[in-house]
Design an enzyme around this catalytic site. Structure first.
Site, PDB file in Angstrom:
ATOM      1  CE  LYS A   1      -4.090  -2.104   2.014  1.00  8.80           C
ATOM      2  NZ  LYS A   1      -4.798  -2.312   3.293  1.00  8.80           N
TER       3      LYS A   1
ATOM      4  CE  LYS B   1     -15.374  -3.393  -6.292  1.00  5.12           C
ATOM      5  NZ  LYS B   1     -14.543  -2.510  -5.455  1.00  5.12           N
TER       6      LYS B   1
ATOM      7  CE  LYS C   1     -10.102 -15.202  -5.317  1.00  6.61           C
ATOM      8  NZ  LYS C   1      -9.960 -13.742  -5.436  1.00  6.61           N
TER       9      LYS C   1
END
Ligand code: TRP
Length: 329
Positions: A111, A197, A194
């Protein structure tokens, strides 16, 4: 009874992958354990300092989880920011957690790389807030995905270190509870392994029948079976996985035989899958719509969840204050 606590990241609407993964496991757990679930809205401030419409996104998540079968009588569900007790424990845990170990957490490094202009202290201490979420209830088990492994290790470290510093076996070390092991993995409709989103290949629980049919009919296939009893390529195996998830064993067998004798028509297979998925999603969608329209009920569920969680956390915090030596009034 053992306690289970888990946080829900408020990111978008639930899709079939979530439903057959985490959500179904949560629903199963609520009868077996003393469970609590919460919406981790504070955690999202680490990456999104100005979230839009916090109340509504909490309501959306509540409506979806209730529609999927979370029963707040069994498993209270609350919004993280409603329970301020968490912050006191977060502070104590931060005092015993070292910069070096927080900097080594992979998700922090990732991040920090993604948002170099906002490497804030909250991002660094994401794991200690997560530890406080769970330890404030002295929970034993945390249902999480593999990606949370390091955060869970930090959580156990926080528990162990507190116990060591104050010389008392106070916090249990919460164990990871992998639902992935038993949960069904829902594949993508684009041939990828898979449904996710970020992969953009999802069927959402809010999708209407027409949308579901359209998405299934567009699923990636190939030229069809060439030789009897051949191994199915991944894209086709994925479609059969959908059959396994959504259809009856008889239907699966029917199409399996068709594949094996090379008479399978993908159009028929997809139509079958589409109808079976519609049958699963439609009743959930209707419930989502019902709950969503009833904001008074959603707010009541959140309030009762918060009251329950606050009670549970303040019992722990009173003990913690005593252990450290602070006054309690
Ligand atoms: N970090 C979790 C995620 O990204 C969400 C979360 C926050 C959580 N606090 C938690 C999960 C406590 C389990 C327990 O999915």
């Amino acid at each position: 009874m053992e306690k289970v606590v888990s946080g829900i990241r408020p990111t978008g609407n639930l899709h079939l992958g979530n439903y057959f993964g985490a959500v179904k496991s949560f629903v199963a757990m609520q009868s077996q354990y003393q469970s609590m679930f919460f919406i981790a809205d504070w955690h999202s401030l680490t990456t999104h300092p100005k979230p839009e419409n916090i109340q509504n996104s909490a309501r959306t998540i509540l409506a979806e989880y209730l529609a999927c079968g979370i029963d707040p009588q069994k498993a209270p569900i609350y919004v993280q920011s409603d329970v301020k007790e968490t912050l006191e424990l977060y502070l104590y845990l931060n005092m015993n957690t070292y910069l070096g170990e927080l900097e080594r957490v992979t998700t922090f490094k990732e991040k920090a790389r993604k948002q170099p202009d906002n490497v804030n202290a909250g991002l660094l201490t994401y794991p200690t807030l997560m530890a406080a979420d769970v330890l404030q209830h002295r929970a034993h088990k945390v249902p999480v995905g593999k990606d949370q492994e390091q955060n869970m290790e930090m959580m156990r470290k926080c528990a162990r270190r507190f116990n060591n510093i104050y010389g008392i076996e106070f916090f249990p070390e919460p164990q990871n509870f992998y639902f992935n092991a038993t949960a069904l993995k829902v594949p993508g409709l684009d041939g990828s392994g898979k449904m996710g989103k970020s992969e953009g290949n999802c069927i959402y629980l809010r999708d209407d029948d027409k949308t579901i049919r359209k998405k299934v009919m567009k699923a990636v296939t190939d030229n069809g079976p060439q030789e009897p009893n051949s191994k199915r390529p991944e894209v086709i195996e994925n479609l059969f996985t959908f059959l396994k998830i959504a259809s009856t064993p008889d239907t699966y067998q029917y199409f399996d035989e068709k594949w094996n004798d090379c008479t399978l028509r993908y159009g028929d297979l997809k139509k079958q899958i589409a109808e079976d998925l519609v049958n699963i999603v439609a009743p959930i969608r209707e419930k989502i719509e019902e709950y969503s329209a009833n904001t008074a009920l959603l707010d009541k569920v959140a309030k009762e969840g918060a009251d329950y969680a606050r009670q549970s956390a303040s019992e722990t915090l009173n003990e913690v204050r005593k252990i450290i030596g602070f006054r309690i009034y």
